[in-house]
Scaffold this active site. Structure first.
Site, PDB file in Angstrom:
ATOM      1  N   GLU A 167      -2.161 -10.130   5.920  1.00 44.02           N
ATOM      2  CA  GLU A 167      -3.329 -10.181   6.791  1.00 44.02           C
ATOM      3  C   GLU A 167      -3.447 -11.549   7.477  1.00 44.02           C
ATOM      4  OE1 GLU A 167      -8.140  -9.267   6.558  1.00 44.02           O
ATOM      5  OE2 GLU A 167      -7.078  -9.963   4.776  1.00 44.02           O
ATOM      6  N   LYS A 188     -10.031  -3.176  11.217  1.00 40.28           N
ATOM      7  CA  LYS A 188     -10.568  -3.212   9.856  1.00 40.28           C
ATOM      8  C   LYS A 188     -11.996  -2.673   9.823  1.00 40.28           C
ATOM      9  CE  LYS A 188     -10.996  -6.569   6.040  1.00 40.28           C
ATOM     10  NZ  LYS A 188     -10.681  -7.960   5.660  1.00 40.28           N
ATOM     11  N   CYS A 223      -6.934  -5.181   3.828  1.00 41.69           N
ATOM     12  CA  CYS A 223      -7.558  -5.970   2.778  1.00 41.69           C
ATOM     13  C   CYS A 223      -8.785  -5.320   2.137  1.00 41.69           C
ATOM     14  CB  CYS A 223      -7.883  -7.364   3.300  1.00 41.69           C
ATOM     15  SG  CYS A 223      -8.128  -8.580   1.964  1.00 41.69           S
TER      16      CYS A 223
END
Length: 288
Positions: free
Chosen positions: A40, A113, A150
């Site tokens: 990331e 995300k 993540c």
């Protein structure tokens, strides 16, 4: 399929970070990798440890300079490449965005995300607008990739929706670590919980999982590395060290998921008629 993961420490020198990654991608391709996954926000240090408006200068448009760089790298190496970028969508509107490149260098797709944390040292809500592209796998020449990022990795709903949409592989570019002030026992509890929950996503969905984390100290955060690949029964096919850089190529048999899902038909037995309360934040006892 041969999947390469690159676990790297980062510095404040963006050009150096990119060039070191590029060398490792070329090495992986030379060794037969077909899919390469990066960590990331791999271009820079993990900047979300403070709230600083000047750090928005790190963001860039998509397409932009980084997509040009990594697209050319994917094309030259003939690999499908999963990257993670700080996207400037418009003035005051930014995303944490994974971009997947096809082996010919074109962009196969993006994922913004969805789950944005806001914890001490991880002030991501200051920087990132929650994603609006949903949980849609990205079609590539090596398969349909369920790319998440993540904090998404703690949510079984995200993995499930990717699986239901036809993902053949779950992928998590990641930047996670522990506070250097935590005791060793607490550090290990956190790291093992992180590994366990994602192996659970593999089991629950009958899909392999590829997770690539950064490593090394950045301020008070010790990024714990431990990048790994798990098979569709949660079995660990590879796990990187927690305290040093790593490069690995792992054989992943996507065909095996079909057989695992025949043994454990979790999708068949889901009670979709009884899950309505999942759309609520919390179920009060008096609301049943």
């Amino acid at each position: 399929m041969k999947v390469a993961i690159i676990q790297q420490h980062n510095t404040s020198d963006i050009s150096d970070n990119r060039e070191r990654l590029a060398g490792k991608v070329r090495r992986a391709a030379a060794d037969g990798a077909q899919l390469v996954v990066l960590q990331e926000l791999h271009n820079s240090l993990y900047f979300c440890q403070t709230e600083d408006v000047d750090l928005f200068d790190l963001a860039e448009p998509i397409p932009g300079p980084s997509t040009e760089f990594y697209g050319a790298l994917a094309r030259d190496c003939q690999v499908v490449l999963v990257t993670s970028l700080f996207e400037r969508r418009a003035a005051g509107l930014y995303h944490n965005t994974a971009v997947v490149f096809e082996a010919d260098g074109t962009m196969a797709g993006e994922y913004r995300k969805m789950h944005i944390p806001d914890d001490p040292g991880y002030y991501e809500k200051f920087y990132f607008t929650p994603g609006d592209l949903g949980f849609q796998p990205i079609q590539t020449s090596v398969g349909r990739l369920g790319v998440l990022v993540c904090w998404d990795q703690w949510y079984p709903e995200a993995a499930r929706l990717m699986a239901l949409a036809g993902a053949e592989l779950l992928i998590y570019p990641t930047a996670i670590g522990y506070d250097a002030r935590d005791g060793e026992a607490e550090q290990e509890r956190q790291r093992e919980a992180w590994t366990t929950v994602q192996r659970g996503h593999a089991v629950a969905n009958g899909l392999p999982v590829v997770t690539v984390n950064r490593v090394g100290a950045e301020g008070p955060i010790l990024f714990w590395g431990s990048s790994f690949v798990a098979g569709p029964q949660g079995e660990l096919l590879y796990r990187a060290p927690k305290d040093e850089e790593a490069e690995a190529i792992v054989d992943v048999d996507l065909r095996r998921s079909e057989q695992v899902r025949r043994w454990w038909p979790f999708l068949r037995d889901r009670r979709i008629d009884s899950y309505g309360h999942l759309l609520k934040r919390f179920i009060d006892r008096n609301s049943h």
